[in-house]
Design a protein around this motif. Structure first.
Motif, PDB file in Angstrom:
ATOM      1  N   VAL A  95       3.140   3.347   9.275  1.00  0.00           N
ATOM      2  CA  VAL A  95       4.564   3.047   9.165  1.00  0.00           C
ATOM      3  C   VAL A  95       4.996   3.044   7.704  1.00  0.00           C
ATOM      4  CG1 VAL A  95       6.347   1.310   9.571  1.00  0.00           C
ATOM      5  CG2 VAL A  95       4.604   1.742  11.321  1.00  0.00           C
ATOM      6  N   ILE A  96       4.200   2.427   6.842  1.00  0.00           N
ATOM      7  CA  ILE A  96       4.540   2.364   5.420  1.00  0.00           C
ATOM      8  C   ILE A  96       4.517   3.758   4.805  1.00  0.00           C
ATOM      9  CG2 ILE A  96       3.758   1.522   3.172  1.00  0.00           C
ATOM     10  CD1 ILE A  96       2.866  -1.025   4.545  1.00  0.00           C
ATOM     11  N   THR A  97       3.555   4.582   5.202  1.00  0.00           N
ATOM     12  CA  THR A  97       3.514   5.957   4.711  1.00  0.00           C
ATOM     13  C   THR A  97       4.758   6.718   5.133  1.00  0.00           C
ATOM     14  OG1 THR A  97       1.100   5.973   4.805  1.00  0.00           O
ATOM     15  CG2 THR A  97       2.204   8.103   4.724  1.00  0.00           C
ATOM     16  N   MET A  98       5.161   6.572   6.391  1.00  0.00           N
ATOM     17  CA  MET A  98       6.372   7.229   6.883  1.00  0.00           C
ATOM     18  C   MET A  98       7.602   6.750   6.122  1.00  0.00           C
ATOM     19  SD  MET A  98       8.032   7.069  10.713  1.00  0.00           S
ATOM     20  CE  MET A  98       8.269   5.290  10.560  1.00  0.00           C
TER      21      MET A  98
ATOM     22  N   ILE B 172       3.885  -0.233  -5.769  1.00  0.00           N
ATOM     23  CA  ILE B 172       3.764  -1.426  -4.933  1.00  0.00           C
ATOM     24  C   ILE B 172       3.012  -1.131  -3.635  1.00  0.00           C
ATOM     25  CG2 ILE B 172       5.059  -3.156  -3.625  1.00  0.00           C
ATOM     26  CD1 ILE B 172       7.261  -2.936  -5.725  1.00  0.00           C
ATOM     27  N   LEU B 173       3.304   0.031  -3.042  1.00  0.00           N
ATOM     28  CA  LEU B 173       2.791   0.313  -1.702  1.00  0.00           C
ATOM     29  C   LEU B 173       1.718   1.391  -1.678  1.00  0.00           C
ATOM     30  CD1 LEU B 173       6.185   0.340   0.262  1.00  0.00           C
ATOM     31  CD2 LEU B 173       4.590  -1.555  -0.003  1.00  0.00           C
ATOM     32  N   GLN B 174       1.187   1.782  -2.843  1.00  0.00           N
ATOM     33  CA  GLN B 174       0.270   2.924  -2.866  1.00  0.00           C
ATOM     34  C   GLN B 174      -0.994   2.684  -2.051  1.00  0.00           C
ATOM     35  OE1 GLN B 174      -2.807   3.086  -4.645  1.00  0.00           O
ATOM     36  NE2 GLN B 174      -2.761   1.003  -5.475  1.00  0.00           N
ATOM     37  N   ARG B 175      -1.453   1.426  -1.977  1.00  0.00           N
ATOM     38  CA  ARG B 175      -2.669   1.143  -1.200  1.00  0.00           C
ATOM     39  C   ARG B 175      -2.455   1.476   0.277  1.00  0.00           C
ATOM     40  NH1 ARG B 175      -4.607  -3.867   1.051  1.00  0.00           N
ATOM     41  NH2 ARG B 175      -2.795  -4.897   0.132  1.00  0.00           N
ATOM     42  N   TYR B 176      -1.307   1.063   0.822  1.00  0.00           N
ATOM     43  CA  TYR B 176      -1.000   1.361   2.220  1.00  0.00           C
ATOM     44  C   TYR B 176      -0.705   2.843   2.413  1.00  0.00           C
ATOM     45  CZ  TYR B 176      -0.522  -3.707   2.540  1.00  0.00           C
ATOM     46  OH  TYR B 176      -0.759  -5.059   2.494  1.00  0.00           O
ATOM     47  N   PHE B 177      -0.067   3.449   1.419  1.00  0.00           N
ATOM     48  CA  PHE B 177       0.266   4.869   1.508  1.00  0.00           C
ATOM     49  C   PHE B 177      -1.005   5.711   1.614  1.00  0.00           C
ATOM     50  CE2 PHE B 177       1.052   8.967  -0.605  1.00  0.00           C
ATOM     51  CZ  PHE B 177       2.091   9.442   0.173  1.00  0.00           C
ATOM     52  N   ILE B 178      -1.978   5.412   0.776  1.00  0.00           N
ATOM     53  CA  ILE B 178      -3.241   6.167   0.812  1.00  0.00           C
ATOM     54  C   ILE B 178      -3.971   5.937   2.124  1.00  0.00           C
ATOM     55  CG2 ILE B 178      -5.510   6.383  -0.270  1.00  0.00           C
ATOM     56  CD1 ILE B 178      -4.151   5.725  -2.933  1.00  0.00           C
ATOM     57  N   ARG B 179      -3.974   4.689   2.605  1.00  0.00           N
ATOM     58  CA  ARG B 179      -4.625   4.408   3.888  1.00  0.00           C
ATOM     59  C   ARG B 179      -3.942   5.157   5.018  1.00  0.00           C
ATOM     60  NH1 ARG B 179      -4.784  -1.880   4.668  1.00  0.00           N
ATOM     61  NH2 ARG B 179      -5.384  -1.165   6.755  1.00  0.00           N
ATOM     62  N   GLY B 180      -2.621   5.213   4.989  1.00  0.00           N
ATOM     63  CA  GLY B 180      -1.891   5.925   6.040  1.00  0.00           C
ATOM     64  C   GLY B 180      -2.127   7.417   5.994  1.00  0.00           C
ATOM     65  N   MET B 181      -2.199   7.997   4.790  1.00  0.00           N
ATOM     66  CA  MET B 181      -2.409   9.423   4.674  1.00  0.00           C
ATOM     67  C   MET B 181      -3.820   9.822   5.095  1.00  0.00           C
ATOM     68  SD  MET B 181       0.425  10.797   3.733  1.00  0.00           S
ATOM     69  CE  MET B 181      -0.124  12.433   3.220  1.00  0.00           C
ATOM     70  N   LEU B 182      -4.791   8.933   4.841  1.00  0.00           N
ATOM     71  CA  LEU B 182      -6.185   9.270   5.124  1.00  0.00           C
ATOM     72  C   LEU B 182      -6.653   8.817   6.501  1.00  0.00           C
ATOM     73  CD1 LEU B 182      -7.891   8.428   1.699  1.00  0.00           C
ATOM     74  CD2 LEU B 182      -7.081  10.651   2.535  1.00  0.00           C
ATOM     75  N   ALA B 183      -5.805   8.017   7.169  1.00  0.00           N
ATOM     76  CA  ALA B 183      -6.233   7.457   8.455  1.00  0.00           C
ATOM     77  C   ALA B 183      -6.420   8.559   9.493  1.00  0.00           C
ATOM     78  CB  ALA B 183      -5.215   6.443   8.950  1.00  0.00           C
ATOM     79  N   GLY B 184      -7.514   8.484  10.198  1.00  0.00           N
ATOM     80  CA  GLY B 184      -7.739   9.398  11.310  1.00  0.00           C
ATOM     81  C   GLY B 184      -7.439   8.705  12.612  1.00  0.00           C
TER      82      GLY B 184
END
Length: 274
Positions: free
Chosen positions: A193-196, A258-270
């Motif tokens: 959601v945060i990545t979106m 601020i949100l890069q940690r969640y952004f990276i997790r969202g982009m890499l999540a399978g």
């Protein structure tokens, strides 16, 4: 798979090289923005002294307080509405069974494949006919439509990958569809959601063409469009131009920081597997 030490060194070296290549233009713009106006040139150079007054001058002369507010209104409204619609529709397409589900899903995806340039002219005439040009609605509604197409595709994949046992457990506890969605599933897919949200924020904030076509009044001019007009007025004042560009890009940088940690997790999540 565990990387050996030489492989890890090579990987970090390659990533560091690409990061350096990406950062050089950004650093160049910031350094030019901090260079005194009489010393600034079009080439990359380290300033002999720093002049933060360029930001104040660019902010005041470019009237960016008004234009940044317009961008905030358009972007925040688009992000919030598009995120809610995308979550709801993504859940429906992933977990509900109804007639024409697949046909409707692929129909929604058309918005991802047709570029804005292909329909901006008929869109302008439609907006003009209903009296929406030169309003925030002329910017917000098309942006929501574009963002929802991507958001549905994005969220559907994450909701479909959630184990069915998690949803069944929520059902056994007496949770309905909406409670299951917002209290059980959304926290699980929060990085997605945060990545979106970040991608939608970036696309909406950086939009130029829609603002250029739909807006003629200064009252509704957004920051990227204002930056274009500012550039035409101060085309040879490189320090002011760099300061203005930094001001317009700063909200995106802050949000990502601020949100890069969640952004990276969202982009890499399978897929989430049981």
């Amino acid at each position: 798979m565990r990387l050996s030490r030489p492989e890890a060194i090579v990987n970090y070296a390659v990533l560091g090289l690409f990061a350096l290549i990406s950062l050089i233009p950004i650093v160049g713009v910031v350094l030019t923005a901090l260079t005194p106006a009489d010393q600034a040139t079009a080439s990359f150079a380290i300033p002999r002294s720093l002049d933060f007054g360029n930001f104040v001058q660019a902010w005041n002369q470019g009237r960016f307080s008004q234009y940044m507010l317009s961008s905030v209104i358009v972007t925040v409204t688009t992000v919030v509405v598009a995120a809610v619609f995308s979550i709801l529709a993504g859940f429906a397409f992933a977990r509900m069974r109804f007639a024409g589900r697949n046909v409707l899903f692929y129909l929604m995806l058309i918005g991802m494949f047709i570029p804005l340039e292909a329909y901006i002219i008929p869109l302008y005439f439609e907006m003009r006919d209903v009296g929406l040009t030169d309003t925030y609605a002329a910017l917000i509604l098309p942006q929501i439509a574009q963002s929802v197409a991507f958001g549905i595709f994005w969220m559907r994949g994450f909701f479909a990958a959630i184990p069915s046992s998690l949803i069944e457990a929520a059902r056994l506890d007496g949770a309905g569809d909406m409670r299951t969605l917002w209290q059980v599933l959304v926290p699980v897919v929060r990085p997605a959601v945060i990545t979106m949200v970040m991608l939608t924020f970036m696309w909406t904030w950086n939009d130029f063409l829609l603002s250029l076509v739909m807006i003629t009044s200064e009252s509704f001019r957004t920051a990227p469009l204002a930056l274009s007009f500012f550039q035409s007025q101060f085309v040879t004042q490189y320090a002011l131009l760099s300061a203005a560009a930094t001001i317009v890009a700063l909200p995106l940088i802050i949000l990502y920081a601020i949100l890069q940690r969640y952004f990276i997790r969202g982009m890499l999540a399978g897929a989430i597997k049981e």
